[in-house]
Write an enzyme that holds these catalytic residues in place. Structure first.
Site, PDB file in Angstrom:
ATOM      1  N   ASN A  11       0.809  -1.221   0.000  1.00 15.26           N
ATOM      2  CA  ASN A  11       0.000   0.000   0.000  1.00 15.26           C
ATOM      3  C   ASN A  11       0.843   1.273   0.000  1.00 15.26           C
ATOM      4  OD1 ASN A  11      -2.453   1.651   2.065  1.00 15.26           O
ATOM      5  ND2 ASN A  11      -2.596   1.313  -0.128  1.00 15.26           N
ATOM      6  N   CYS A  13       2.873   1.854  -3.247  1.00  8.91           N
ATOM      7  CA  CYS A  13       3.185   2.127  -4.654  1.00  8.91           C
ATOM      8  C   CYS A  13       1.940   2.065  -5.535  1.00  8.91           C
ATOM      9  CB  CYS A  13       4.234   1.145  -5.183  1.00  8.91           C
ATOM     10  SG  CYS A  13       5.865   1.294  -4.434  1.00  8.91           S
ATOM     11  N   ARG A  14       1.501   0.856  -5.844  1.00  7.03           N
ATOM     12  CA  ARG A  14       0.449   0.674  -6.838  1.00  7.03           C
ATOM     13  C   ARG A  14      -0.945   1.036  -6.353  1.00  7.03           C
ATOM     14  NH1 ARG A  14       1.637  -5.404  -8.022  1.00  7.03           N
ATOM     15  NH2 ARG A  14       1.989  -5.276  -5.782  1.00  7.03           N
ATOM     16  N   SER A  15      -1.351   0.524  -5.196  1.00 11.08           N
ATOM     17  CA  SER A  15      -2.732   0.784  -4.768  1.00 11.08           C
ATOM     18  C   SER A  15      -2.986   2.243  -4.405  1.00 11.08           C
ATOM     19  CB  SER A  15      -3.166  -0.173  -3.654  1.00 11.08           C
ATOM     20  OG  SER A  15      -2.360  -0.069  -2.514  1.00 11.08           O
TER      21      SER A  15
END
Length: 154
Positions: A11, A13-15
């Protein structure tokens, strides 16, 4: 209220990137009062930390602010309908299924993408490919919003 939760490993980077991009799309569509957007990680590695500097940089370059802090997925995250549990990759899908069972609300983000043959959003934590990840996430988020509008009549 339609709830959308983006999930990756830590939780940071991407999300959070998906949360920020999707929130902007929701706001631009005038659906802020209809759609609640959040993100979480399957692990507790980074709980309480800001998003990765690479995520914050790429979002800022696109005029998107993000001030959230990493949190771990909780049991209550799958409560309520309609909810969309959007995983960044197949491993995150498996983690969600282990936690919540075979739930029709669990999807991979790139299953909604219209312009990429890739199925998993790669983790840019070590590769530093935040610009590429941004493009994938944006494509998936645009398709997700279209799908939610079609599913819910928004």
């Amino acid at each position: 209220m339609v709830r959308v939760l983006f999930v990756c490993l830590g939780n940071i980077c991407r999300s959070p990137m998906a949360e920020a991009i999707f929130q902007r799309l929701v706001d631009d569509a005038g659906l802020t009062d209809e759609v609640q957007v959040d993100s979480a990680g399957t692990s507790a590695y980074h709980v309480g930390e800001q998003a990765h500097p690479g995520t914050r940089r790429v979002l800022a370059r696109h005029g998107i602010q993000y001030n959230g802090r990493a949190r771990q997925l909780a049991g209550g995250d799958a409560v309520g309908d309609p909810a969309y549990l959007i995983a960044m990759d197949s491993e995150n899908v498996a983690d969600l299924q282990r936690r919540f069972g075979e739930d029709a609300r669990i999807h991979r983000l790139l299953d909604f993408a219209g312009h990429t043959p890739v199925h998993d959003v790669p983790d840019p934590y070590y590769s530093d490919n935040f610009d590429y990840v941004y493009r994938l996430v944006e494509d998936g988020c645009q398709g997700l919003l279209q799908a939610i509008r079609a599913d819910t009549g928004l």
